[in-house]
Design a protein around this motif. Structure first.
Motif, PDB file in Angstrom:
ATOM      1  N   VAL A 127      -0.248 -11.150  -1.433  1.00  5.49           N
ATOM      2  CA  VAL A 127      -0.844 -11.099  -0.100  1.00  5.49           C
ATOM      3  C   VAL A 127      -2.249 -11.688  -0.089  1.00  5.49           C
ATOM      4  CG1 VAL A 127      -1.730  -9.562   1.704  1.00  5.49           C
ATOM      5  CG2 VAL A 127       0.513  -9.145   0.707  1.00  5.49           C
ATOM      6  N   TYR A 128      -3.074 -11.331  -1.077  1.00  9.81           N
ATOM      7  CA  TYR A 128      -4.495 -11.668  -1.023  1.00  9.81           C
ATOM      8  C   TYR A 128      -4.909 -12.856  -1.892  1.00  9.81           C
ATOM      9  CZ  TYR A 128      -5.087  -7.195   1.369  1.00  9.81           C
ATOM     10  OH  TYR A 128      -5.012  -6.171   2.264  1.00  9.81           O
ATOM     11  N   ILE A 129      -4.110 -13.205  -2.879  1.00  9.05           N
ATOM     12  CA  ILE A 129      -4.503 -14.277  -3.808  1.00  9.05           C
ATOM     13  C   ILE A 129      -3.703 -15.544  -3.589  1.00  9.05           C
ATOM     14  CG2 ILE A 129      -4.841 -14.913  -6.217  1.00  9.05           C
ATOM     15  CD1 ILE A 129      -6.619 -12.596  -5.265  1.00  9.05           C
ATOM     16  N   LEU A 130      -2.383 -15.421  -3.494  1.00 11.97           N
ATOM     17  CA  LEU A 130      -1.540 -16.625  -3.366  1.00 11.97           C
ATOM     18  C   LEU A 130      -1.620 -17.195  -1.947  1.00 11.97           C
ATOM     19  CD1 LEU A 130       1.623 -15.681  -5.440  1.00 11.97           C
ATOM     20  CD2 LEU A 130      -0.386 -16.959  -6.147  1.00 11.97           C
ATOM     21  N   TYR A 151       0.816  -1.215   0.000  1.00 11.95           N
ATOM     22  CA  TYR A 151       0.000   0.000   0.000  1.00 11.95           C
ATOM     23  C   TYR A 151       0.850   1.267   0.000  1.00 11.95           C
ATOM     24  CZ  TYR A 151      -4.294  -2.667   0.707  1.00 11.95           C
ATOM     25  OH  TYR A 151      -5.359  -3.515   0.542  1.00 11.95           O
ATOM     26  N   THR A 152       1.952   1.275   0.741  1.00 15.90           N
ATOM     27  CA  THR A 152       2.804   2.465   0.744  1.00 15.90           C
ATOM     28  C   THR A 152       3.518   2.632  -0.598  1.00 15.90           C
ATOM     29  OG1 THR A 152       4.569   1.167   1.807  1.00 15.90           O
ATOM     30  CG2 THR A 152       3.177   2.516   3.233  1.00 15.90           C
ATOM     31  N   THR A 153       3.902   1.521  -1.204  1.00 18.23           N
ATOM     32  CA  THR A 153       4.545   1.584  -2.523  1.00 18.23           C
ATOM     33  C   THR A 153       3.620   2.233  -3.546  1.00 18.23           C
ATOM     34  OG1 THR A 153       5.908  -0.375  -2.094  1.00 18.23           O
ATOM     35  CG2 THR A 153       5.540   0.212  -4.396  1.00 18.23           C
ATOM     36  N   ILE A 154       2.359   1.832  -3.542  1.00 16.40           N
ATOM     37  CA  ILE A 154       1.391   2.397  -4.487  1.00 16.40           C
ATOM     38  C   ILE A 154       1.031   3.836  -4.109  1.00 16.40           C
ATOM     39  CG2 ILE A 154      -0.980   2.231  -5.354  1.00 16.40           C
ATOM     40  CD1 ILE A 154      -0.718  -0.840  -4.972  1.00 16.40           C
ATOM     41  N   GLY A 155       0.659   4.041  -2.850  1.00 16.73           N
ATOM     42  CA  GLY A 155       0.170   5.351  -2.421  1.00 16.73           C
ATOM     43  C   GLY A 155       1.193   6.462  -2.580  1.00 16.73           C
ATOM     44  N   PHE A 156       2.398   6.231  -2.112  1.00 14.52           N
ATOM     45  CA  PHE A 156       3.418   7.269  -2.223  1.00 14.52           C
ATOM     46  C   PHE A 156       3.957   7.378  -3.643  1.00 14.52           C
ATOM     47  CE2 PHE A 156       3.532   6.540   2.413  1.00 14.52           C
ATOM     48  CZ  PHE A 156       3.319   7.848   2.817  1.00 14.52           C
ATOM     49  N   ILE A 198       1.643  -6.327  -7.603  1.00 17.82           N
ATOM     50  CA  ILE A 198       2.168  -7.693  -7.511  1.00 17.82           C
ATOM     51  C   ILE A 198       2.179  -8.150  -6.051  1.00 17.82           C
ATOM     52  CG2 ILE A 198       4.267  -9.097  -7.734  1.00 17.82           C
ATOM     53  CD1 ILE A 198       4.895  -7.539 -10.293  1.00 17.82           C
ATOM     54  N   LEU A 199       2.578  -7.258  -5.171  1.00 22.84           N
ATOM     55  CA  LEU A 199       2.611  -7.598  -3.742  1.00 22.84           C
ATOM     56  C   LEU A 199       1.202  -7.832  -3.203  1.00 22.84           C
ATOM     57  CD1 LEU A 199       5.357  -5.149  -2.432  1.00 22.84           C
ATOM     58  CD2 LEU A 199       5.571  -7.573  -2.966  1.00 22.84           C
ATOM     59  N   LEU A 200       0.236  -7.014  -3.635  1.00 22.62           N
ATOM     60  CA  LEU A 200      -1.141  -7.220  -3.207  1.00 22.62           C
ATOM     61  C   LEU A 200      -1.672  -8.555  -3.707  1.00 22.62           C
ATOM     62  CD1 LEU A 200      -2.761  -3.690  -3.664  1.00 22.62           C
ATOM     63  CD2 LEU A 200      -2.163  -4.840  -1.530  1.00 22.62           C
ATOM     64  N   PHE A 201      -1.288  -8.940  -4.915  1.00 21.47           N
ATOM     65  CA  PHE A 201      -1.691 -10.252  -5.451  1.00 21.47           C
ATOM     66  C   PHE A 201      -1.117 -11.381  -4.587  1.00 21.47           C
ATOM     67  CE2 PHE A 201      -0.770 -13.916  -8.154  1.00 21.47           C
ATOM     68  CZ  PHE A 201      -2.042 -14.190  -8.675  1.00 21.47           C
TER      69      PHE A 201
END
Length: 267
Positions: free
Chosen positions: A264-267, A119-124, A259-262
């Motif tokens: 975290v939430y999918i794999l 989230y910080t990678t995307i937001g910032f 990619i990180l969100l995928f």
């Protein structure tokens, strides 16, 4: 550590310390995703020494002029652009130091997760792009004042959160305040010196007070590789910045974050 761990982590530290993509996130990810062993305190000291050597070497003339002017100003009470820049660096460093003392344990315990980094990678990254797209570019280092320096300093304190990027958030703040790309980047790089010194010094004290065995071959390799990669990074970044802007780094952060969100939430 295996040899390719040493090469990868040292080069990544050297590159990401000064690019607006977060060095802390990239050093956390190998352990999180690839299950690599922690690189250890001694190696952390080594790569900090390497990046410090790079920044001191690249800006050696500027740093010499700033330091000399600062000491002269202390003696004569006369202000020059170089002595003011020295005071601005000191002032902008204070918020991050205070935040580190107050919140380091909390951040280390609760915020070093893939989800937070995503989230910080995307937001910032979005903020970096917006600042570059809509920020004006009519100010230089000579236009810094107390308000603008404190804004950048408080922004830098946010970089304690993994994924934020110290260089990224300080450049973002400077661009929103109307500073040109090169001025924003140069001030961000100079601002890294006291923090790298502080971080490296603290880690050195921890290392000296511990009974850890030190692999001096790995340490030397870490210093050399991080210094070379950091120096090349600074040179190329400043050379190409006015041409490419911050948009490629925004895209990189966006892709990495999703990619990180995928994961975290999918794999």
């Amino acid at each position: 550590m295996l040899w390719y761990h040493i090469v990868f982590l040292a080069v990544i530290q050297g590159l990401t310390e000064f690019l607006p993509i977060s060095s802390s996130a990239h050093l956390i990810l190998p352990a999180q995703l690839l299950h690599w062993p922690d690189q250890g305190l001694a190696f952390d000291v080594a790569v900090h020494v390497g990046t410090l050597m790079a920044i001191l070497g690249y800006f050696r003339k500027d740093i010499f002029a700033i330091v000399v002017a600062w000491f002269v100003s202390l003696k004569t009470r006369q202000s020059t652009p170089e002595s003011r820049l020295a005071w601005w660096i000191v002032l902008a460093t204070l918020p991050a130091c205070a935040a580190g003392l107050l919140f380091d344990d909390f951040i280390s315990t609760h915020l070093r997760s893939l989800e937070v980094i995503a989230y910080t990678t995307i937001g910032f990254g979005v903020l970096l792009w917006l600042s570059d797209k809509y920020g004006t570019s009519n100010k230089t280092e000579r236009d810094f004042g107390i308000k603008s320096v404190l804004c950048i300093g408080f922004a830098q304190a946010l970089a304690l959160i993994p994924g934020t990027s110290r260089s990224g958030i300080t450049m973002t703040a400077a661009r929103f305040l109307g500073f040109g790309r090169e001025s924003a980047a140069k001030f961000s790089f100079l601002l890294s010196i006291p923090l790298i010194l502080a971080a490296g010094g603290l880690k050195t004290v921890e290392l000296a007070s511990s009974n850890l065995a030190v692999d001096w071959g790995s340490i030397l390799a870490g210093v050399i590789l991080s210094a070379i990669s950091a120096y090349c990074c600074i040179y190329l970044f400043l050379k190409w910045l006015n041409t490419i802007g911050f948009f490629p780094f925004f895209i990189y952060r966006l892709v990495l974050g999703f990619i990180l969100l995928f994961i975290v939430y999918i794999l």
